[in-house]
Design an enzyme around this catalytic site. Structure first.
Site, PDB file in Angstrom:
ATOM      1  N   CYS A  96     -25.855  14.568 -12.048  1.00 52.08           N
ATOM      2  CA  CYS A  96     -26.550  15.859 -12.152  1.00 52.08           C
ATOM      3  C   CYS A  96     -26.238  16.560 -13.471  1.00 52.08           C
ATOM      4  O   CYS A  96     -25.582  17.617 -13.507  1.00 52.08           O
ATOM      5  CB  CYS A  96     -26.144  16.753 -10.987  1.00 52.08           C
ATOM      6  SG  CYS A  96     -26.422  15.933  -9.438  1.00 52.08           S
ATOM      7  N   GLU A  97     -26.627  15.945 -14.551  1.00 53.33           N
ATOM      8  CA  GLU A  97     -26.449  16.507 -15.899  1.00 53.33           C
ATOM      9  C   GLU A  97     -27.601  15.969 -16.734  1.00 53.33           C
ATOM     10  O   GLU A  97     -27.880  14.763 -16.680  1.00 53.33           O
ATOM     11  CB  GLU A  97     -25.157  15.987 -16.567  1.00 53.33           C
ATOM     12  CG  GLU A  97     -23.891  16.206 -15.809  1.00 53.33           C
ATOM     13  CD  GLU A  97     -23.125  17.436 -16.257  1.00 53.33           C
ATOM     14  OE1 GLU A  97     -23.466  18.018 -17.289  1.00 53.33           O
ATOM     15  OE2 GLU A  97     -22.184  17.785 -15.539  1.00 53.33           O
TER      16      GLU A  97
END
Ligand code: LLP
Length: 384
Positions: free
Chosen positions: A335-336
């Site tokens: 989640c980046e």
């Protein structure tokens, strides 16, 4: 390198996984050794580049020394069979415990990075009644012309003893019978492709060598560090670093005094080409502007693209060439938004389950992996 045939022959191939090609590792290192031996140079392997036990076992068998940056790396090097008198220990923040570990093993040299560190090593050597060999790391202010995160030899970098502190360092060594002066250490950066950087390093080293000589201080060893880059654009079997040209530069421009030993600490150039990260496509997402290939490996398995915008070749192992080439942003599941291995990579049309290889990942790959997002443990395969 691994062909799709021998990778598929691996039963129940589990991804993400690192695969290491040990014959390629051995070939690479033998080239480095042959070239360095022409001039009587000694190579220490920078363990930080890859500390996989199987890789260490191979490298140790080939007769290299070890360059360590923590007490744990020293312990691991010793357990892996490296000779203690061929281990050097660098790093700006050596803890008391790590200093004790190094003293206990009687390593070849501490590469000392500050006056205060030298004093602390001296205190522990006295307390434990164990001698310590000292190499002073000098920051030569040579621009490595590489990514600024891996540039270490400029005045603005945190590494090395400051030049106006060298006299004080020599005094401390002289006053403490447990401290022995072993030599000078330099390291200006990593992934250096412009070999003229090493010529400039040699000229600075010559000046410093002279500085000590003029003061009547014997310098038994000059350690020039590492930094030789590899060509990430090439296929792994062709990504052998320029060892011949690299060592020839030192032979041409370095002016060692009689009996001075010349040491190097190479990491990336020895191990980068032998490793690939294998991953499968989880999903294909055809966006309005872009196509995304979402892999089961991410920045948690190989951080270099996210951290340094580093290029790594990405291949589909199921199908290398196709009439239908498609442009993908190849991304991971983390989640980046920085979790991206490559933008607009032209690949044969991919599907769920396509097997992918991210190449030249043998250096600073596995070692920089993390469990962020509580990722599963990595899997490893070795081509013997
Ligand atoms: N000696 C010292 C004191 C070092 O700091 C390093 C690497 C080496 C030797 C080995 O350098 P090499 O031959 O591998 O270039 N994580 C970064 C690289 C960091 C290098 C740190 N120091 C990357 O993935 O590019």
């Amino acid at each position: 390198m691994f062909t799709i045939e021998n990778i598929k022959a691996l039963e129940k191939l589990s991804t993400p996984a690192y695969v290491y090609d040990l014959p390629l590792l051995r070939k690479n290192i033998s080239v480095a050794l042959n070239e360095s031996k022409k001039y009587g140079y000694k190579i220490h392997y920078a363990i930080k580049a890859n500390n996989n036990p199987r890789i260490l076992e191979e490298i140790q068998k080939l007769g290299l020394g070890a360059d360590c940056v923590s007490g744990q790396e020293i312990d691991l090097a010793v357990r892996s069979g490296f000779k203690t008198n061929e281990i050097v220990f660098a790093g700006v923040g050596k803890t008391d415990k790590e200093i004790q570990t190094a003293l206990k093993h009687q390593i070849f040299a501490f590469n000392v990075e500050s006056v205060q560190e030298l004093e602390v090593i001296g205190e522990w050597a006295l307390v434990l009644k164990l001698p310590a060999s000292i190499a002073l790391r000098i920051n030569p202010n040579v621009d490595a012309k590489t990514h600024h995160y891996i540039t270490t030899g400029l005045d603005e970098n945190k590494f090395g003893v400051l030049s106006h502190e060298l006299d004080r360092c020599l005094e401390i060594i002289k006053e403490n019978e447990y401290l022995n002066f072993k030599g000078l250490h330099f390291h200006v950066g990593s992934q250096i492709m412009d070999l003229s950087v090493f010529r400039r390093l040699c000229l600075k080293v010559n000046e410093w060598n002279e500085w000590f000589y003029e003061r009547g201080v014997e310098v038994p060893v000059l350690n020039l560090g590492g930094g030789l880059g590899v060509n990430y654009e090439k296929a792994d079997e062709e990504a052998i670093a320029e060892f011949e040209a690299f060592f020839a530069i030192f032979n041409q421009f370095l002016e060692p005094k009689e009996h001075q030993e010349i040491h190097f600490e190479l990491g990336r150039s020895l191990v980068a080409s032998c490793g690939s990260l294998l991953s499968r496509v989880l999903y294909i997402k055809n966006g309005l502007k872009k196509n995304f290939a979402i892999l089961d490996a991410g920045m948690t398995e190989l951080l270099r693209p996210a951290l340094y915008q580093a290029f790594h070749k990405i291949e589909c192992l199921d199908e290398r060439e196709s009439d239908n080439m498609v442009s993908y942003d190849v991304v991971g599941p983390i989640c980046e938004s920085s979790d991206c291995f490559g933008k607009e990579v032209l690949l044969p049309e991919l599907k769920r389950g396509s097997l992918m290889a991210i190449r030249t990942a043998g250096a600073y790959g596995e070692v920089m992996s993390s469990r962020y997002n509580l990722r599963e443990e990595l899997t490893f395969y070795f081509k013997e």
